[in-house]
Design a protein around this motif. Structure first.
Motif, PDB file in Angstrom:
ATOM      1  N   UNK A  53     -61.488 -77.081 -50.150  1.00  0.00           N
ATOM      2  CA  UNK A  53     -60.504 -77.990 -49.546  1.00  0.00           C
ATOM      3  C   UNK A  53     -60.057 -79.068 -50.525  1.00  0.00           C
ATOM      4  N   UNK A  54     -58.991 -78.793 -51.242  1.00  0.00           N
ATOM      5  CA  UNK A  54     -58.462 -79.731 -52.235  1.00  0.00           C
ATOM      6  C   UNK A  54     -57.036 -80.089 -51.853  1.00  0.00           C
ATOM      7  N   UNK A  55     -56.737 -81.389 -51.815  1.00  0.00           N
ATOM      8  CA  UNK A  55     -55.393 -81.828 -51.473  1.00  0.00           C
ATOM      9  C   UNK A  55     -55.033 -81.428 -50.059  1.00  0.00           C
ATOM     10  N   UNK A  56     -53.876 -80.795 -49.913  1.00  0.00           N
ATOM     11  CA  UNK A  56     -53.403 -80.371 -48.597  1.00  0.00           C
ATOM     12  C   UNK A  56     -53.870 -78.963 -48.237  1.00  0.00           C
ATOM     13  N   UNK A  57     -54.664 -78.361 -49.115  1.00  0.00           N
ATOM     14  CA  UNK A  57     -55.137 -76.996 -48.878  1.00  0.00           C
ATOM     15  C   UNK A  57     -56.461 -77.045 -48.132  1.00  0.00           C
ATOM     16  N   UNK A  58     -56.489 -76.436 -46.937  1.00  0.00           N
ATOM     17  CA  UNK A  58     -57.749 -76.342 -46.204  1.00  0.00           C
ATOM     18  C   UNK A  58     -58.406 -75.020 -46.561  1.00  0.00           C
ATOM     19  N   UNK A  59     -59.514 -75.100 -47.256  1.00  0.00           N
ATOM     20  CA  UNK A  59     -60.227 -73.896 -47.651  1.00  0.00           C
ATOM     21  C   UNK A  59     -61.706 -74.059 -47.399  1.00  0.00           C
TER      22      UNK A  59
END
Length: 452
Positions: A165-171
């Motif tokens: 989960x980096x920045x606007x990326x939900x991982x």
């Protein structure tokens, strides 16, 4: 993904070879007609007759000749075809190891980034990695062990790294794991066993991981600001059980430990894989029970379920899988055994516990304001939850009873103000509200004599 072996022989069977195969077939089955159809030995079987055990014995004999058999129904007739066993390509184990270590790296980064403030992020990263790899690994090893037992050739597990989960990326650091079947199961029993083994073994490990993770989760006193997430029934049950046995410390908010988050992911993975669609585990189970019946209805049902719950990428994936027909087992005539039918209710229970989420606590918007900006207020949720700020203040809080305090007199900008009343006309500066709808709380002050 495996496919039905080609029913067109690469090289023709001569008459002597055909007669040798026919002798093996007639030793196990009552044959109505035998012929070579498109260079493939084809046998129409008399009905009714026992096929499951006879087919398994035939496969054992054909194995010595590097042949396999396929049993299907065609226009109400049972047709058995014998074809050469397709060659299988050996797996490159180096690829499995590279993906494994890459996934360790991406899941460690995920655990590090989602670590609560009071937990060392390196410990968080390590524990999340162990937990999520255990959940995914157990699921795939369940498939692998069942495939080995049922003599289905398959690859070692491929772990698939994903973005943290980096920045606007939900991982979550991984897209899961998969094994590749290189041959078809022998019958519906084998297909059923391979389909259920992964979700059931993964479910057991998920339950253990969730218990450990929630037991490790810090509990704090904090104003219940929403919105709140919704969790599967199993997750809520584990939390309730731990609370009942006094595992949690004092507090009203549980900060989810990364290990508990891994348990949550395990539940979602279990639910998604158990959907009765395509080549998913649930698709294997549905095919073993129903054959090709209701295939379209089950695919549509799975897609609608995913859309309702907001799993849009998975819905598109299932839509893609639905474009391909499930190959079924080699023997697609014999039904599954009675003892396996007893497992079906357990599968429904596991799916419901893992996939059906309980609605989150209702939340409402609250605004605390005053005709004099900058008034300090205090808000209490329970005896131990206290929060202070200045007006105007807006938040979203859980439904419940709150006590709001303001001072009787305040001094702002050198001017003294005296509390007059709330917007509802009450004159007590200490006010109890029941937050069950959006509310605006407004304190009115009147100017007093200036300071000298």
């Amino acid at each position: 993904m495996t496919e039905i072996p080609s029913e067109t022989a690469e090289a023709p069977f001569d008459q002597a070879y055909f007669e040798q195969i026919t002798a093996l077939v007639t030793a196990e089955f009552q044959v109505e007609d035998a012929l070579i159809e498109h260079n493939v030995p084809t046998y129409f079987l008399k009905q009714p007759q026992e096929t499951k055990n006879a087919f398994l014995r035939l496969l054992e004999n054909l194995e010595k000749m590097n042949l396999i058999a396929i049993l299907r129904k065609r226009d109400s007739k049972i047709v058995l075809k014998v074809v050469r066993k397709p060659p299988t390509k050996p797996s490159n184990i180096l690829v499995n190891w590279l993906l494994f270590f890459a996934t360790i790296g991406t899941t460690f980064a995920t655990g590090y980034l989602i670590s609560p403030a009071m937990i060392n992020p390196f410990i968080s990263g390590a524990t999340f990695t162990v937990a999520i790899m255990a959940v995914l690994g157990a699921h795939e090893m369940g498939h692998k062990l069942a495939a080995n037992k049922r003599k289905v050739e398959s690859s070692p597990p491929y772990f698939i790294p994903g973005p943290p989960p980096v920045g606007q990326v939900f991982g979550i650091g991984t897209f899961g794991a998969v094994i590749m079947q290189k041959s078809l199961p022998r019958n519906r029993d084998a297909l059923f066993d391979i389909g259920v083994s992964g979700p059931l073994i993964g479910f057991v490990i998920t339950v253990i991981v969730t218990f450990v993770g929630l037991a490790l989760s810090p509990v704090v006193y904090r104003l219940p600001e929403g919105p709140f997430g919704s969790f599967p029934i199993l997750f809520e049950l584990v939390g309730t059980a731990l609370g009942f046995f006094g595992v949690y410390g004092r507090g009203n908010i549980i900060l989810i430990h990364p290990v508990a988050f891994a348990g949550f992911i395990g539940m979602i993975v279990t639910m998604l894989n158990m959907l009765p669609a395509g080549m998913l585990d649930g698709g294997h189970v549905a095919t073993s029970i129903l054959g090709g019946k209701m295939r379209g209805i089950l695919n549509v049902t799975a897609i609608v379920f995913l859309v309702i719950y907001g799993y849009y990428p998975m819905a598109f994936f299932v839509l893609f899988l639905s474009l391909f027909k499930h190959p079924g087992p080699l023997d697609d005539i014999s039904s599954i055994s009675r003892k396996r039918k007893y497992v079906i209710p357990i599968l429904f229970i596991v799916f419901i516990l893992s996939g059906i989420t309980l609605p989150p606590p209702p939340v409402y918007s609250i605004k605390i304001d005053s005709n004099v900006p900058g008034v300090i207020f205090r808000i209490y949720y329970t005896d131990s939850v206290y929060y202070s700020n200045n007006t105007p203040w807006t938040s979203t809080l859980a439904e419940g009873i709150y006590i709001i305090f303001v001072d009787s007199t305040v001094t702002i900008g050198g001017t003294v103000y005296t509390f007059l009343q709330w917007e509802d006309g009450s004159t007590n500066p200490n006010r109890t509200i029941t937050l069950n709808k959006d509310m605006i709380i407004f304190a009115n002050y009147t100017m007093s004599a200036p300071l000298v």
